[in-house]
Design a protein around this motif. Structure first.
Motif, mmCIF file in Angstrom:
data_model
loop_
_atom_site.group_PDB
_atom_site.id
_atom_site.type_symbol
_atom_site.label_atom_id
_atom_site.label_comp_id
_atom_site.label_asym_id
_atom_site.label_seq_id
_atom_site.Cartn_x
_atom_site.Cartn_y
_atom_site.Cartn_z
ATOM 1 N N GLU A 1 50.956 60.171 37.882
ATOM 2 C CA GLU A 1 51.374 61.326 38.892
ATOM 3 C C GLU A 1 51.975 60.409 40.066
ATOM 4 N N MET A 2 51.315 59.592 40.278
ATOM 5 C CA MET A 2 51.604 58.831 41.760
ATOM 6 C C MET A 2 53.144 58.246 41.527
ATOM 7 N N SER A 3 53.087 57.606 40.335
ATOM 8 C CA SER A 3 54.624 56.956 40.033
ATOM 9 C C SER A 3 55.637 57.878 39.962
ATOM 10 N N ALA A 4 55.288 59.186 39.651
ATOM 11 C CA ALA A 4 56.489 60.285 39.355
ATOM 12 C C ALA A 4 56.849 60.756 40.721
ATOM 13 N N ASP A 5 55.609 60.870 41.848
ATOM 14 C CA ASP A 5 55.913 61.260 43.148
ATOM 15 C C ASP A 5 57.101 60.510 43.781
ATOM 16 N N THR A 6 58.215 61.045 44.152
ATOM 17 C CA THR A 6 59.278 60.075 44.862
ATOM 18 C C THR A 6 59.060 60.011 46.170
ATOM 19 N N THR A 7 57.983 60.856 46.734
ATOM 20 C CA THR A 7 57.836 60.685 48.157
ATOM 21 C C THR A 7 56.715 59.719 48.462
ATOM 22 N N TYR A 8 56.166 59.185 47.388
ATOM 23 C CA TYR A 8 54.912 58.147 47.680
ATOM 24 C C TYR A 8 55.414 56.710 47.454
ATOM 25 N N VAL A 9 55.266 56.191 48.670
ATOM 26 C CA VAL A 9 55.659 54.648 48.609
ATOM 27 C C VAL A 9 54.434 53.830 48.473
ATOM 28 N N ALA A 10 54.557 53.139 47.314
ATOM 29 C CA ALA A 10 53.165 52.312 47.257
ATOM 30 C C ALA A 10 53.221 51.016 48.069
ATOM 31 N N PRO A 11 51.976 50.722 48.420
ATOM 32 C CA PRO A 11 51.767 49.705 49.218
ATOM 33 C C PRO A 11 51.879 48.357 48.955
ATOM 34 N N THR A 12 52.392 47.249 49.658
ATOM 35 C CA THR A 12 52.474 45.792 49.245
ATOM 36 C C THR A 12 51.405 45.100 49.737
ATOM 37 N N PHE A 13 51.142 43.939 49.117
ATOM 38 C CA PHE A 13 50.046 43.052 49.310
ATOM 39 C C PHE A 13 50.361 41.919 49.750
ATOM 40 N N THR A 14 49.686 41.397 50.555
ATOM 41 C CA THR A 14 49.701 40.057 51.063
ATOM 42 C C THR A 14 48.459 39.513 51.029
ATOM 43 N N LEU A 15 48.529 38.418 49.727
ATOM 44 C CA LEU A 15 47.323 37.750 49.378
ATOM 45 C C LEU A 15 47.056 36.590 50.614
ATOM 46 N N GLY A 16 45.486 36.759 50.738
ATOM 47 C CA GLY A 16 44.994 35.894 51.800
ATOM 48 C C GLY A 16 44.140 34.864 51.181
ATOM 49 N N LYS A 17 43.204 35.211 50.152
ATOM 50 C CA LYS A 17 42.296 34.331 49.504
ATOM 51 C C LYS A 17 42.064 34.608 48.181
ATOM 52 N N ARG A 18 42.038 33.813 47.062
ATOM 53 C CA ARG A 18 41.603 34.201 45.703
ATOM 54 C C ARG A 18 40.782 33.253 45.282
ATOM 55 N N GLU A 19 39.654 33.759 44.642
ATOM 56 C CA GLU A 19 38.521 32.973 43.651
ATOM 57 C C GLU A 19 38.609 33.433 42.577
ATOM 58 N N ILE A 20 38.814 32.333 41.546
ATOM 59 C CA ILE A 20 38.662 32.784 39.999
ATOM 60 C C ILE A 20 37.332 32.191 39.720
ATOM 61 N N ARG A 21 36.650 32.826 38.999
ATOM 62 C CA ARG A 21 35.262 32.112 38.345
ATOM 63 C C ARG A 21 35.498 32.477 36.741
ATOM 64 N N LEU A 22 35.689 31.337 35.968
ATOM 65 C CA LEU A 22 35.684 31.490 34.517
ATOM 66 C C LEU A 22 34.313 31.410 34.168
ATOM 67 N N ALA A 23 33.766 31.896 33.008
ATOM 68 C CA ALA A 23 32.757 31.942 32.304
ATOM 69 C C ALA A 23 32.614 30.511 31.433
ATOM 70 N N LYS A 24 31.524 29.871 31.176
ATOM 71 C CA LYS A 24 31.563 28.911 30.595
ATOM 72 C C LYS A 24 32.300 28.951 28.960
ATOM 73 N N SER A 25 32.397 30.104 28.505
ATOM 74 C CA SER A 25 32.995 30.067 27.230
ATOM 75 C C SER A 25 34.616 30.057 27.332
ATOM 76 N N GLY A 26 35.067 30.545 28.650
ATOM 77 C CA GLY A 26 36.456 30.340 28.915
ATOM 78 C C GLY A 26 37.111 31.784 28.399
ATOM 79 N N ASN A 27 36.350 32.693 27.989
ATOM 80 C CA ASN A 27 36.875 34.051 27.486
ATOM 81 C C ASN A 27 36.702 35.027 28.589
ATOM 82 N N THR A 28 36.023 35.127 29.497
ATOM 83 C CA THR A 28 36.146 36.102 30.591
ATOM 84 C C THR A 28 36.058 35.450 31.919
#
Length: 168
Positions: A85-112
């Motif tokens: 619905e949001m995508s079809a709405d021509t008046t809606y302008v999706a916000p843009t993101f400016t990434l500041g920090k990212r932390e990725i924690r992998l499980a020991k299995s490497g699958n999550t």
């Protein structure tokens, strides 16, 4: 009788200790983190472009999507409807993101993995960061997102101002 019980106990412990332990397959943590980061960039770009055909298939069928409002809890079907619905709405302008920090924690299995991204979202607030917490699972050797929780994370020095602003 005691000998039989002790013998059965020893036999049970021996059988249990001799079971094969499944060793986690070796994986390249840096490569997996890079793959997850690239997947997130695809998600964010697709979200900003209102590209449901790219964004939605990156969510698992049992994905839980929690928005910034305390009432926003969607399963994939509900979020897909909202996103389309949001995508079809021509008046809606999706916000843009400016990434500041990212932390990725992998499980020991490497699958999550759990990813915590913190960014500013233009159009929402240039002063209150948003923290996006996602959980990723590897499905058919491809990273997919099965949980999203987006929340505002104001700076501590701004909390009193916020509390006063929303005070009844």
């Amino acid at each position: 009788m005691k000998k039989i019980i002790y013998s059965m106990f020893v036999a049970m412990m021996t059988i249990t200790s001799c079971q094969q332990k499944e060793a986690a397959a070796p994986y390249d943590a840096a490569a997996e983190k890079d793959s997850i980061a690239k997947n997130l960039e695809i998600m964010y770009t697709a979200f900003t472009a209102k590209d449901a055909n790219t964004f939605l298939p990156l969510l698992t069928d049992d994905c839980l999507y929690c928005g910034t409002d305390s009432e926003e809890f969607w399963d994939k079907e509900g979020y897909s409807k909202l996103f389309n619905e949001m995508s079809a709405d021509t008046t809606y302008v999706a916000p843009t993101f400016t990434l500041g920090k990212r932390e990725i924690r992998l499980a020991k299995s490497g699958n999550t993995a759990i990813v915590v991204d913190q960014f500013l979202v233009s159009g929402w607030s240039d002063r209150i960061p948003v923290r996006n917490v996602t959980h990723h699972v590897k499905v058919d050797n491809k990273w997919m997102c099965d949980f999203v929780s987006m929340s505002f994370v104001p700076y501590n020095e701004d909390l009193e101002k916020i509390f006063l602003a929303v005070k009844e």
